[in-house]
Scaffold this motif. Sequence first.
Motif, mmCIF file in Angstrom:
data_model
loop_
_atom_site.group_PDB
_atom_site.id
_atom_site.type_symbol
_atom_site.label_atom_id
_atom_site.label_comp_id
_atom_site.label_asym_id
_atom_site.label_seq_id
_atom_site.Cartn_x
_atom_site.Cartn_y
_atom_site.Cartn_z
ATOM 1 N N PRO A 121 38.216 -61.240 129.861
ATOM 2 C CA PRO A 121 38.162 -62.727 129.680
ATOM 3 C C PRO A 121 36.987 -62.898 128.909
ATOM 4 O O PRO A 121 36.025 -62.441 129.018
ATOM 5 C CB PRO A 121 38.237 -63.429 131.021
ATOM 6 N N THR A 123 36.016 -66.421 128.801
ATOM 7 C CA THR A 123 35.569 -67.456 129.411
ATOM 8 C C THR A 123 34.544 -67.146 130.592
ATOM 9 O O THR A 123 34.335 -66.140 130.668
ATOM 10 C CB THR A 123 36.694 -68.553 130.204
ATOM 11 N N GLU A 124 33.756 -68.263 131.032
ATOM 12 C CA GLU A 124 32.770 -68.245 132.028
ATOM 13 C C GLU A 124 33.279 -67.845 133.567
ATOM 14 O O GLU A 124 34.356 -68.493 133.895
ATOM 15 C CB GLU A 124 32.049 -69.401 132.225
ATOM 16 N N GLN A 125 33.058 -66.727 134.169
ATOM 17 C CA GLN A 125 33.589 -66.193 135.318
ATOM 18 C C GLN A 125 32.759 -66.564 136.470
ATOM 19 O O GLN A 125 31.444 -66.897 136.289
ATOM 20 C CB GLN A 125 33.641 -64.820 135.146
ATOM 21 N N THR A 126 33.372 -66.406 137.629
ATOM 22 C CA THR A 126 32.422 -67.043 138.887
ATOM 23 C C THR A 126 32.607 -66.125 139.946
ATOM 24 O O THR A 126 33.709 -65.415 139.969
ATOM 25 C CB THR A 126 33.085 -68.364 139.179
ATOM 26 N N TYR A 153 27.497 -67.666 137.926
ATOM 27 C CA TYR A 153 28.465 -68.069 137.022
ATOM 28 C C TYR A 153 28.009 -66.943 135.661
ATOM 29 O O TYR A 153 26.332 -66.818 135.387
ATOM 30 C CB TYR A 153 28.257 -69.310 136.274
ATOM 31 N N TYR A 155 29.153 -64.532 131.794
ATOM 32 C CA TYR A 155 30.014 -64.365 130.683
ATOM 33 C C TYR A 155 30.010 -62.605 130.401
ATOM 34 O O TYR A 155 28.848 -62.219 130.544
ATOM 35 C CB TYR A 155 29.424 -64.859 129.449
ATOM 36 N N GLU A 170 33.497 -56.920 139.835
ATOM 37 C CA GLU A 170 33.290 -58.174 140.999
ATOM 38 C C GLU A 170 32.702 -57.710 142.167
ATOM 39 O O GLU A 170 31.707 -58.680 142.402
ATOM 40 C CB GLU A 170 34.551 -58.712 141.066
#
Length: 359
Positions: A121, A123-126, A153, A155, A170
């Motif tokens: 992705p 977009t910003e990941q969390t 948070y 990128y 992750e």
Amino acid sequence: MPWNNQNDSGNNNESPWGNYDDHKNHRRWPSRRHNSGSKSIPPDISQILRQRQKQLKQFGSKRIFLLVIFIITIFWVFQSFYVIQQNEQAIELRFGKPKEGIVTEGLHFRFWPIDTYRKVPRTEQTATIGIREQDGLMLSGDQNIVHVNFSVYYYIIDPTAYLFNVNDQEGTIQQVAESAMREVVGRRPADDIYRDQREIVASEVLSIIQSTLNKYGLGIDVTRISITEAAPPHEVAEAFNSVQQAEQERNRAIEQGNQERAQKRGIANGEASRIREAAAAYKARIVEEAHGEAQRFSSVAKEARAAPEITRFRLYLEAIEEMLSSPDKIILDKSGGGTPVSHLLLNEIMRNPNSVKEN
């Protein structure tokens, strides 16, 4: 027999329908003869059907083969094209090895199954740490147990490094983030995490996380750390709340005292400023009067040197004028041995001049 060939009367084995071997577009009908030797029967229909079925099977096998080839081709074309969405990016792999460049949004072609691709992705990941209480328990610098729930948070700025340098991306981010938070919390008192310096704690944790992940070559950019919750464990929450209420009451009393002190200090400062201003004004007035008196004395002395008698009489008149200008003055006549024989009330004379005439 009438069906026999007239040219070859000796051949009695011919079929009554004639010999079909001489015709190009016909096939011989199989014939059977009875044991009697002279009578023939029609061709075998079952044998004809078997031949037709065999031909149909051969033709059907070709069609099935072509159909399979067509389906395989369609499937290969379908697998060779792929779409990258606007919020995605991808890396193409040839024989499992990443190719140069990043695949952006749009429709793309690859030689499947030689080439494959993996998406990440944009977009910003969390990554959230401490959702469960047992995962977020940490020991602070003043030996208190703190439950911290926070989010990281980030990128993905290098898809190749993100996909191939670390196996569990992750999980790695969560472990590094938790370790960094434990390190920072362990150096500080619990009050810093509860309320006083959360922003400073988050900034230090972000710096440690980014530095560690750069060493791993994960290819991400950590943008911010959000501390969602920082509280004591449930077992001591009631006692901690009592302590917090006492501290809040103490802070409220201190704040109230500070306000009252500031108010009284302001009043005192104002009074002191007023007194200083009055003193300064009095000083300036006295100095100016002194300067004026000095100048007046100098001028009188100069006139006295020039005309002593006139100056003496003028000073006498000014002294009498100054004395008589104040009210409540009584003039006594001390003739005859110093005993007052009469008096004159100047205030009454000023108010009623006719009273002098009457007397």
